[in-house]
Write a protein that holds these residues in place. Structure first.
Motif, PDB file in Angstrom:
ATOM      1  N   PRO B  73       7.265 -23.344 -33.907  1.00 19.33           N
ATOM      2  CA  PRO B  73       7.525 -23.078 -35.195  1.00 19.33           C
ATOM      3  C   PRO B  73       8.076 -24.250 -36.070  1.00 19.33           C
ATOM      4  O   PRO B  73       8.830 -24.978 -35.524  1.00 19.33           O
ATOM      5  CB  PRO B  73       8.430 -22.015 -34.949  1.00 19.33           C
ATOM      6  CG  PRO B  73       8.238 -21.388 -33.604  1.00 19.33           C
ATOM      7  CD  PRO B  73       7.833 -22.466 -32.816  1.00 19.33           C
ATOM      8  N   ARG B  86       3.724 -15.130 -35.198  1.00 18.38           N
ATOM      9  CA  ARG B  86       4.761 -14.857 -34.410  1.00 18.38           C
ATOM     10  C   ARG B  86       5.240 -13.127 -34.797  1.00 18.38           C
ATOM     11  O   ARG B  86       5.634 -12.460 -34.087  1.00 18.38           O
ATOM     12  CB  ARG B  86       5.889 -15.668 -34.772  1.00 18.38           C
ATOM     13  CG  ARG B  86       7.206 -15.523 -33.847  1.00 18.38           C
ATOM     14  CD  ARG B  86       8.246 -16.469 -33.964  1.00 18.38           C
ATOM     15  NE  ARG B  86       8.701 -16.724 -35.467  1.00 18.38           N
ATOM     16  CZ  ARG B  86       9.649 -17.951 -35.766  1.00 18.38           C
ATOM     17  NH1 ARG B  86      10.246 -18.520 -34.631  1.00 18.38           N
ATOM     18  NH2 ARG B  86      10.047 -17.929 -36.877  1.00 18.38           N
ATOM     19  N   ARG B 107       1.663 -12.599 -23.718  1.00 15.38           N
ATOM     20  CA  ARG B 107       2.748 -13.525 -23.839  1.00 15.38           C
ATOM     21  C   ARG B 107       2.370 -14.740 -24.874  1.00 15.38           C
ATOM     22  O   ARG B 107       1.038 -14.496 -25.345  1.00 15.38           O
ATOM     23  CB  ARG B 107       2.694 -14.207 -22.499  1.00 15.38           C
ATOM     24  CG  ARG B 107       4.271 -15.009 -22.794  1.00 15.38           C
ATOM     25  CD  ARG B 107       4.298 -15.968 -21.382  1.00 15.38           C
ATOM     26  NE  ARG B 107       4.768 -15.167 -20.124  1.00 15.38           N
ATOM     27  CZ  ARG B 107       4.956 -15.766 -19.098  1.00 15.38           C
ATOM     28  NH1 ARG B 107       4.965 -17.149 -19.084  1.00 15.38           N
ATOM     29  NH2 ARG B 107       5.153 -14.859 -17.868  1.00 15.38           N
ATOM     30  N   VAL B 108       3.333 -15.038 -25.620  1.00 14.99           N
ATOM     31  CA  VAL B 108       3.176 -16.258 -26.578  1.00 14.99           C
ATOM     32  C   VAL B 108       3.817 -17.194 -26.139  1.00 14.99           C
ATOM     33  O   VAL B 108       5.100 -17.063 -25.895  1.00 14.99           O
ATOM     34  CB  VAL B 108       3.587 -15.674 -27.940  1.00 14.99           C
ATOM     35  CG1 VAL B 108       3.653 -16.958 -29.018  1.00 14.99           C
ATOM     36  CG2 VAL B 108       2.555 -14.655 -28.622  1.00 14.99           C
ATOM     37  N   TRP B 110       4.900 -21.660 -27.341  1.00 16.08           N
ATOM     38  CA  TRP B 110       4.629 -22.744 -28.067  1.00 16.08           C
ATOM     39  C   TRP B 110       4.352 -23.896 -27.241  1.00 16.08           C
ATOM     40  O   TRP B 110       5.488 -24.491 -26.612  1.00 16.08           O
ATOM     41  CB  TRP B 110       5.921 -22.812 -29.101  1.00 16.08           C
ATOM     42  CG  TRP B 110       6.296 -21.622 -29.710  1.00 16.08           C
ATOM     43  CD1 TRP B 110       7.379 -20.907 -29.732  1.00 16.08           C
ATOM     44  CD2 TRP B 110       5.387 -20.599 -30.661  1.00 16.08           C
ATOM     45  NE1 TRP B 110       7.351 -19.627 -30.209  1.00 16.08           N
ATOM     46  CE2 TRP B 110       6.073 -19.444 -30.841  1.00 16.08           C
ATOM     47  CE3 TRP B 110       3.965 -20.697 -31.046  1.00 16.08           C
ATOM     48  CZ2 TRP B 110       5.664 -18.476 -31.791  1.00 16.08           C
ATOM     49  CZ3 TRP B 110       3.595 -19.667 -31.755  1.00 16.08           C
ATOM     50  CH2 TRP B 110       4.207 -18.518 -32.084  1.00 16.08           C
TER      51      TRP B 110
END
Lengths: 324, 147
Positions: B73, B86, B107-108, B110
């Protein structure tokens, strides 16, 4: 109320300020009431009705009516009024072409609940204090209002109108409703129990698309579910995947825009509690991104086209209590 | 003689942002870091390109887990795309969980273009989690099953 509405409609039609009226008319049965457009005083005298079965949300019909020549008079209940405001925000309705009269609503009766009470052959419904007097082929029957109110009316979120030109009757207030209780109850179950619950509900889906068609938030001209190449435009769902997919995506597409009018569950011929999926999204949005009521404030951006730098990470779903 | 492989190997679909995680995957490759071969990477222009339908579709066609990798982010190539992703993914995952579908299957993460190490670690961890969960049955489509 009905007399006042008829008088108002006739008056506005007669002085030429509106060219048509959108309201409700009796169907084959007295409880089978559908939205209708009236263009003359004679039509109104013949068919116009407003009673405790007039649950349908008429705001979506204004999309089409506001494109026609001349003004349309619409009678909006508080629920309809939120949907109307949301549609205005999405530029689906031409506000100049609609004359809105807000009408008070104290809850609508659910014909299925009346039938469960053993009352058949319903001919009409009247109110008597805290009871409904139901006129049927087999004589009058009295039931407590609370026993036959539609589920969404028992958990009414608001009696307030958002954007009206005129009010008939009293303007109400936003209520402190318990509409998320049922969602919370499901959240407290284990995933296996939830899976079983939703299998039981969603496997009844016949993919009639009524929930989509009636929804005032579902206004796309080309719907993703009508795409013949998508494998999901079948009339009947072929596997459990399709049922899940349809309901997840339908709810997701109205997330943040759903005003929680409850029409989806009302029209479902299989009595699937579809509104619980919408409410789950509303509840999550309220908890994670701040209180938000779609339609309530025309200035506010809706949560899925907005963000803050400090938003929670998706992993919160893995960690969160109460959603085990 | 051919020995039948009885061990369960999950199929994982990884949606990777073109500008960071996809390059991160490249970096982990050039650094010779190991991650399981059953991770199928699909390149997307930005994490917010991910339509929730893609995730469901992946499950339909036989995925046992779906992971979305995007820029951290604040580092989005298009400035704000991952902020929208998000919110969307949070709500979608919560909904899947509400329907009783195992939340660990989605799942996320970054992962930036410089984090080859993190990419490999994330994939190893995710594959291990999904292997423990077993085959995806709650979002399967019987028509798409191998006979």
């Amino acid at each position: 109320m009905q007399e006042a509405m008829i008088a108002k409609a006739k008056e506005l039609l007669a002085n030429g300020s509106v060219s048509r009226v959108i309201g409700w008319k009796k169907g084959e049965f007295s409880y089978d009431i559908s939205p209708a457009v009236f263009e003359t005083a004679e039509q109104i005298d013949a068919d116009f009705v407003y009673d405790f079965f007039c649950a349908a949300n008429v705001s979506k019909y204004l999309m089409k009516e506001s494109r026609k020549e001349g003004k349309t008079l619409a009678f909006l209940k508080p629920c309809d009024s939120y949907s109307f405001a949301q549609l205005l925000k999405e530029h689906r309705i031409d506000r100049e072409k609609v004359y809105v009269v807000g009408i008070e609503c104290y809850g609508k009766a659910d014909i299925n609940k009346i039938r469960e009470k053993g009352i058949d052959g319903v001919l009409g419904i009247k109110e008597d204090g805290t009871n409904f007097v139901i006129d049927s082929l087999y004589g009058d029957a009295t039931v407590a209002k609370m026993d036959v109110y539609a589920e969404r009316c028992l958990n009414c979120k608001s009696k307030k109108h958002i954007d009206v030109d005129e009010m008939l009757g009293e303007e109400g207030d936003v209520l402190d409703s318990k509409r998320f209780d049922e969602v919370a109850k499901l959240e407290a179950m284990t995933p296996d129990e939830r899976y079983e619950f939703w299998r039981g509900e969603l496997s009844r889906c016949i993919r009639c698309n009524a929930c989509r068609n009636v929804c005032p938030a579902c206004t796309c001209e080309n719907c993703v579910f009508d795409n013949p190449n998508s494998d999901i435009n079948n009339k009947a769902a072929a596997t459990s995947f399709e049922e899940n997919m349809y309901h997840i995506i339908r709810a997701f597409h109205v997330a943040g825009r759903c005003t929680d009018c409850g029409e989806c569950s009302r029209v479902c011929p299989q009595n699937i509690p579809i509104h619980l999926l919408n409410r789950k999204f509303i509840k999550d949005i309220n908890e994670l991104y701040g209180e938000y009521q779609a339609g309530a404030n025309p200035e506010e951006r809706y949560p899925l086209v907005n963000f803050t730098f400090g938003d929670c990470e998706p992993s919160i779903v893995h960690k969160r209590g109460g959603n085990q | 003689m051919q020995v039948e492989d009885k061990e369960f190997r999950p199929t994982i679909v990884a949606f990777c942002c073109n500008w960071c995680s996809y390059a991160g995957a490249d970096l982990s490759g050039t650094n010779r870091l190991q991650y399981p071969a059953n991770v199928k990477i699909i390149r997307i222009p930005c994490s917010c390109r991910l339509n929730p339908m893609f995730i469901l579709r992946a499950f339909q066609r036989g995925a046992d887990g779906v992971i979305l990798c995007g820029c951290h982010p604040g580092d989005c190539h298009y400035t704000t795309g991952n902020y929208y992703a998000r919110r969307r993914m949070t709500l979608l995952f919560s909904m899947l969980d509400f329907l009783g579908i195992e939340k660990e299957r989605t799942r996320v993460e970054w992962v930036s273009a410089a984090e080859g190490q993190k990419f490999a670690e994330t994939m190893n961890d995710f594959v291990a989690t999904v292997t423990k969960l077993g085959e995806n049955h709650r979002l399967e489509d019987l028509r798409c099953k191998k006979q």
